[in-house]
Design an enzyme around this catalytic site. Structure first.
Site, PDB file in Angstrom:
ATOM      1  N   SER A  42       0.793  -1.222   0.000  1.00 15.51           N
ATOM      2  CA  SER A  42       0.000   0.000   0.000  1.00 15.51           C
ATOM      3  C   SER A  42       0.830   1.279   0.000  1.00 15.51           C
ATOM      4  O   SER A  42       0.309   2.351  -0.303  1.00 15.51           O
ATOM      5  CB  SER A  42      -0.951   0.017   1.202  1.00 15.51           C
ATOM      6  OG  SER A  42      -0.237  -0.132   2.419  1.00 15.51           O
ATOM      7  N   ASP A 344      -2.723   8.093   8.125  1.00 17.26           N
ATOM      8  CA  ASP A 344      -3.729   7.297   8.814  1.00 17.26           C
ATOM      9  C   ASP A 344      -3.007   6.338   9.764  1.00 17.26           C
ATOM     10  O   ASP A 344      -1.878   6.594  10.154  1.00 17.26           O
ATOM     11  CB  ASP A 344      -4.632   6.558   7.817  1.00 17.26           C
ATOM     12  CG  ASP A 344      -3.866   5.589   6.916  1.00 17.26           C
ATOM     13  OD1 ASP A 344      -2.683   5.311   7.198  1.00 17.26           O
ATOM     14  OD2 ASP A 344      -4.447   5.095   5.928  1.00 17.26           O
ATOM     15  N   HIS A 347      -0.045   4.593   7.215  1.00 16.88           N
ATOM     16  CA  HIS A 347       0.644   5.156   6.060  1.00 16.88           C
ATOM     17  C   HIS A 347       1.145   6.581   6.299  1.00 16.88           C
ATOM     18  O   HIS A 347       0.529   7.346   7.034  1.00 16.88           O
ATOM     19  CB  HIS A 347      -0.296   5.151   4.847  1.00 16.88           C
ATOM     20  CG  HIS A 347      -0.870   3.814   4.561  1.00 16.88           C
ATOM     21  ND1 HIS A 347      -2.146   3.455   4.969  1.00 16.88           N
ATOM     22  CD2 HIS A 347      -0.343   2.730   3.945  1.00 16.88           C
ATOM     23  CE1 HIS A 347      -2.382   2.199   4.598  1.00 16.88           C
ATOM     24  NE2 HIS A 347      -1.299   1.742   3.978  1.00 16.88           N
TER      25      HIS A 347
END
Length: 382
Positions: A42, A344, A347
Site C-alpha cells: 500500500s 492514517d 501510512h
C-alpha cells in the site's frame, strides 16, 4: 566517540542540503529511464485494489478522505492524502506521477503501456509471502502474482518488439514490500519464539530472492529496493503499545518494540541478499534504501531546513489519538498535513513520503547503499 558524533552530525547536515537541492527531473524533460515498474504494497499502490472485488474496504483507498490534497480532492486508491512514494520517485525521474495501476488498463493497452512509462503492479496488503494479505484484506495481488503479471507481459512485449529487452534492461524496477508480513507476524504467538522468528525472517528473504531472480530472468537489471520502515511506529501499532487494557513493550520512540525489532533484523538480511545477488547475476545493479535509518533520522531531527514535522505520533485522518476507527468521510482531519508524519493508522503523509523519495534519489551513503537511484539509473550496462 566525539569523532563519531561529529561525523554523524556532518552527515546529517549534508543530507539536509541534499534534500533541499533535490528536485524532480521535470515531466517536460525526457525521463531518465524508459519506464518504471512498481511492485509492493500500500505504500506504492496507486489503485490496483480498487479493482479487486473481494478486497475489503479497509484495504482500499478509493473513498474520501483519501486523496484530499490531490486535484479535485479525489480519492484514487492511493493510501495517502496526495501523492505516494511511487509517484514521488517517478517524479524525480521525470514522470508526472507513478505509472498507472495494472488492473485499471484494458488488455489491449497493457503491452503498449510497458513502453510508455511502465505499469504499477503493487497491491495494498500484499507481502513477500503469498499467505500475507488475504486474511486481513480478503483479496490482494500477491508478490508472486505481481511478478508473474510482469513476466507474462514482458514475454509478450518481446515477441512484438525487438527493442523490448533493451528497454526493460534500462528501466527502473522499484520494490517496496515486507511491512505487512511484519505486521501480521508480530501479532502472532510465534513472534515470541526467537527460533521461529529467525526462520520467518529467513523465509521472507528467500521469497524476496525468488521474486528478484524472476524479474531478472525477465530482463530487469536496475532495482531500487526500500526496506520496511519502523513498522511499530505506525499509529495503529503505537496504540497497541499504549493500550490501557494491556500495554505492550514500548521502545525509546514510544513505538511497539517487538514490531520495530523485526524491521531492524530484516534490513541487514535484505542488504546481504542483494549484495550476494549482484555478484551472482551478471549486470544486476541495485540501490537499497534503509527506511529504518530514515525514520530514526526524522524522529531525532523532525525540524530541519528541508522539512518541518510537528506531529510524529498521531494520525492526521482518524478519531482518537492514534486515528482509531480508520480514515473515512466522517473521520476528523488535521489541518497542517505537511506537519504530520502519518496520514492514517499505517501510512505516511505525502510530506513524509516525499522525504523518503528524495533520500532514495540523492542520498550519498547515509541511508542508501551502495548507490542512490540517480546513480543507479545513470549507470550503463557492461
Amino acid at each position: 566517540m566525539a569523532g563519531r558524533v561529529g561525523a554523524l552530525a556532518a552527515g546529517a547536515a549534508l543530507l539536509v542540503v541534499l534534500l533541499e537541492l533535490a528536485e524532480p527531473h521535470g515531466a517536460s524533460a525526457k525521463p531518465l529511464v524508459p519506464a518504471v515498474f512498481v511492485f509492493g504494497d500500500s505504500l506504492v499502490d496507486v489503485g490496483n485494489n480498487n479493482h479487486l472485488p473481494k478486497c475489503n474496504a479497509s484495504c482500499k483507498a478509493n473513498y474520501p478522505r483519501y486523496g484530499v490534497d490531490r486535484p479535485r480532492h479525489s480519492p484514487t486508491g492511493r493510501f495517502s492524502n496526495g501523492f505516494n512514494l511511487a509517484d514521488q520517485l517517478a517524479q524525480m525521474l521525470g514522470f508526472p506521477e507513478s505509472p498507472p495501476p495494472l488492473l485499471s488498463l484494458p488488455k489491449s493497452r497493457l503491452v503498449p503501456q510497458m513502453s510508455r512509462g511502465g505499469i504499477n503492479f503493487a497491491s495494498g496488503g500484499a507481502g513477500l509471502l503469498d499467505r500475507t494479505g488475504p486474511r486481513v484484506c480478503g483479496e490482494v495481488l500477491s508478490m508472486t502474482a505481481q511478478v508473474g503479471n510482469f513476466t507474462d507481459l514482458a514475454r509478450q512485449w518481446k515477441r512484438e518488439d525487438r527493442t523490448a529487452a533493451d528497454l526493460i534492461s534500462k528501466s527502473l524496477f522499484f520494490i517496496s514490500v515486507g511491512s505487512n508480513d511484519l505486521f501480521e507476524y508480530s501479532d502472532s504467538p510465534q513472534a515470541h519464539d526467537r527460533n521461529d522468528t529467525q526462520l520467518f525472517l529467513q523465509d521472507l528473504v528467500a521469497s524476496y530472492t525468488s521474486h528478484i531472480k524472476d524479474l531478472y530472468a525477465a530482463g530487469a537489471k536496475k532495482f531500487s529496493v526500500v526496506s520496511p520502515s519502523l513498522v511499530g511506529c505506525c499509529p495503529s501499532q503505537r496504540a497497541l503499545a499504549h493500550d490501557p487494557k494491556g500495554p505492550k513493550d514500548a521502545d525509546k520512540y514510544g513505538c511497539l518494540g517487538a514490531a520495530n525489532n523485526l524491521s531492524r533484523q530484516l534490513y541487514p538480511m535484505v542488504a546481504s541478499m542483494l549484495q550476494d545477488l549482484s555478484l551472482e547475476l551478471s549486470c544486476m545493479n541495485y540501490s537499497l534504501g534503509d527506511a529504518v535509518g530514515m525514520a530514526e533520522f526524522v524522529f531525532r531531527s523532525p525540524n530541519t531546513a528541508a522539512y518541518n514535522f510537528t506531529e510524529l505520533e498521531k494520525a492526521c485522518c482518524g478519531r482518537g489519538y492514534f486515528g482509531e476507527g480508520g480514515c473515512n468521510p466522517r473521520a476528523p482531519l488535521c489541518q497542517n498535513r505537511t506537519g504530520y508524519v502519518f496520514w492514517d493508522g499505517y501510512h505516511p503523509t505525502e510530506a513524509a513520503s516525499a522525504v523518503t523519495a528524495k533520500e532514495l534519489f540523492v542520498d550519498t551513503g547515509l541511508f542508501v547503499h551502495p548507490i542512490n537511484v540517480q546513480q543507479l539509473v545513470a549507470a550503463s550496462q557492461p
